[in-house]
Design a protein around this motif. Sequence first.
Motif, PDB file in Angstrom:
ATOM      1  N   UNK A 171      -5.575  12.730 -14.617  1.00  0.00           N
ATOM      2  CA  UNK A 171      -5.355  11.275 -15.298  1.00  0.00           C
ATOM      3  C   UNK A 171      -6.750  10.404 -14.970  1.00  0.00           C
ATOM      4  N   UNK A 172      -7.284  10.587 -13.886  1.00  0.00           N
ATOM      5  CA  UNK A 172      -8.483   9.703 -13.490  1.00  0.00           C
ATOM      6  C   UNK A 172      -7.963   8.631 -12.982  1.00  0.00           C
ATOM      7  N   UNK A 173      -6.412   8.440 -12.737  1.00  0.00           N
ATOM      8  CA  UNK A 173      -6.006   7.015 -12.427  1.00  0.00           C
ATOM      9  C   UNK A 173      -6.603   6.656 -11.110  1.00  0.00           C
ATOM     10  N   UNK A 174      -6.573   5.150 -10.916  1.00  0.00           N
ATOM     11  CA  UNK A 174      -6.875   4.528  -9.620  1.00  0.00           C
ATOM     12  C   UNK A 174      -5.453   4.917  -8.833  1.00  0.00           C
ATOM     13  N   UNK A 175      -5.869   5.073  -7.518  1.00  0.00           N
ATOM     14  CA  UNK A 175      -4.835   4.803  -6.336  1.00  0.00           C
ATOM     15  C   UNK A 175      -5.442   3.531  -5.370  1.00  0.00           C
ATOM     16  N   UNK A 176      -4.303   2.738  -5.274  1.00  0.00           N
ATOM     17  CA  UNK A 176      -4.727   1.467  -4.545  1.00  0.00           C
ATOM     18  C   UNK A 176      -4.300   1.484  -2.992  1.00  0.00           C
ATOM     19  N   UNK A 177      -4.622   0.812  -2.436  1.00  0.00           N
ATOM     20  CA  UNK A 177      -4.386   0.907  -0.944  1.00  0.00           C
ATOM     21  C   UNK A 177      -2.900   1.256  -0.407  1.00  0.00           C
ATOM     22  N   UNK A 178      -2.122   0.300  -1.049  1.00  0.00           N
ATOM     23  CA  UNK A 178      -0.629   0.206  -0.466  1.00  0.00           C
ATOM     24  C   UNK A 178      -0.307   1.795  -0.906  1.00  0.00           C
ATOM     25  N   UNK A 179      -0.482   2.373  -1.933  1.00  0.00           N
ATOM     26  CA  UNK A 179       0.221   3.547  -2.478  1.00  0.00           C
ATOM     27  C   UNK A 179      -0.653   4.966  -1.568  1.00  0.00           C
ATOM     28  N   UNK A 180      -1.708   4.777  -1.426  1.00  0.00           N
ATOM     29  CA  UNK A 180      -2.900   5.715  -0.453  1.00  0.00           C
ATOM     30  C   UNK A 180      -2.096   5.523   0.856  1.00  0.00           C
ATOM     31  N   UNK A 181      -1.682   4.562   1.525  1.00  0.00           N
ATOM     32  CA  UNK A 181      -0.728   4.459   2.777  1.00  0.00           C
ATOM     33  C   UNK A 181       0.487   5.240   2.693  1.00  0.00           C
ATOM     34  N   UNK A 182       1.168   4.991   1.467  1.00  0.00           N
ATOM     35  CA  UNK A 182       2.308   5.736   1.389  1.00  0.00           C
ATOM     36  C   UNK A 182       2.358   7.368   1.187  1.00  0.00           C
ATOM     37  N   UNK A 187      -4.742   6.008   6.826  1.00  0.00           N
ATOM     38  CA  UNK A 187      -3.993   5.762   8.027  1.00  0.00           C
ATOM     39  C   UNK A 187      -3.590   4.402   8.267  1.00  0.00           C
ATOM     40  N   UNK A 188      -4.349   3.437   7.601  1.00  0.00           N
ATOM     41  CA  UNK A 188      -4.148   2.007   7.866  1.00  0.00           C
ATOM     42  C   UNK A 188      -4.633   1.021   6.603  1.00  0.00           C
ATOM     43  N   UNK A 189      -3.889  -0.130   6.460  1.00  0.00           N
ATOM     44  CA  UNK A 189      -4.155  -0.895   5.544  1.00  0.00           C
ATOM     45  C   UNK A 189      -4.323  -2.175   5.952  1.00  0.00           C
ATOM     46  N   UNK A 190      -5.644  -2.806   6.040  1.00  0.00           N
ATOM     47  CA  UNK A 190      -5.880  -4.070   6.616  1.00  0.00           C
ATOM     48  C   UNK A 190      -6.543  -5.129   5.359  1.00  0.00           C
ATOM     49  N   UNK A 191      -6.591  -6.351   5.757  1.00  0.00           N
ATOM     50  CA  UNK A 191      -7.406  -7.111   4.981  1.00  0.00           C
ATOM     51  C   UNK A 191      -8.991  -6.632   4.905  1.00  0.00           C
ATOM     52  N   UNK A 192      -9.867  -7.012   3.842  1.00  0.00           N
ATOM     53  CA  UNK A 192     -10.910  -6.394   3.765  1.00  0.00           C
ATOM     54  C   UNK A 192     -11.871  -6.959   5.162  1.00  0.00           C
ATOM     55  N   UNK A 193     -11.799  -8.183   5.444  1.00  0.00           N
ATOM     56  CA  UNK A 193     -12.639  -8.741   6.718  1.00  0.00           C
ATOM     57  C   UNK A 193     -12.239  -8.337   8.001  1.00  0.00           C
ATOM     58  N   UNK A 194     -11.065  -7.373   7.903  1.00  0.00           N
ATOM     59  CA  UNK A 194     -10.666  -6.805   9.503  1.00  0.00           C
ATOM     60  C   UNK A 194     -11.153  -5.293   9.564  1.00  0.00           C
ATOM     61  N   UNK A 195     -11.601  -4.892   8.559  1.00  0.00           N
ATOM     62  CA  UNK A 195     -11.840  -3.420   8.621  1.00  0.00           C
ATOM     63  C   UNK A 195     -12.750  -2.993   9.769  1.00  0.00           C
TER      64      UNK A 195
END
Length: 268
Positions: A171-182, A187-195
């Motif tokens: 489909x070429x659909x996007x996968x966002x951070x939260x689903x990527x974690x699931x 391995x981890x999702x954080x605020x952008x300024x904490x990468x």
Amino acid sequence: MTEDVLKIEKRGAVDWVTLNRPDAYNSLNEAMIDALLDYFQRLYTDHDTRVVVLRGAGRGFCAGLDLKARAGSNAQPESRSSADGLRAQRRISEIVMRMRRCPQPIVSLIHGGCAGGGFAFALASDIRIAGRSAKMNAAFIRLGLSACDIGVSYFLPRLVGVSVASELMLTGRFIGAERALMTGLVSEVVEDDRLEEAAQPFVEDLLNATPLGLRLTKECLNMSVDAPSLESAIAMEDRNQILCAQGPDFQEGIRAFMEKRKPSYSGS
């Protein structure tokens, strides 16, 4: 030119590598392709660099191939032979081959857009940490191409399983951070300024391994993913353990463990 499109900051045994075309969402032009090929090739014999952290400047990680630059080039697709096209294709796919061949673990910090070739670089890394803004996709299929490109068809199903990989690639659909974690894609999702802050514990843990042990672990993981049998994987593991046990770093690791301190390794 390399310094312009690829910033490499050395912090001890760690290379912090930044894709540096922020005005073009760090998309891949000829200069960046050349720089990445050269950098990952040199790592193969670099015994001083033990860990690589890969990230993108500006608003995103990497938007994939620079289509504007390609459209403006003199060699339009209709005027190129199949051989020319294959050579250009292999130049890009060779980047992920060199990422896997280099013995240093690669930690990718993903924020904003991560599409096409950028998605392939993230998948070819060893550890992925996502900022909340991260959006990843196999963009190739939305451009009239197959989604099987630059190693995506190899890495993605091994990371998230065939079902999710099929959904994302067909489909070429996007996968966002939260689903990527699931799904185990990151391995981890954080605020952008904490990468960068989030990467530090991973880097420290990687540096707590012996230099040889770290390199052989990446090598053995690469081979075990496609090992034809348990016996083949164990043969590689046995060989690696004997190699690691022969040097002084193994004894230092034991002493440090018993004395409850950080090890001080001397090997490479």
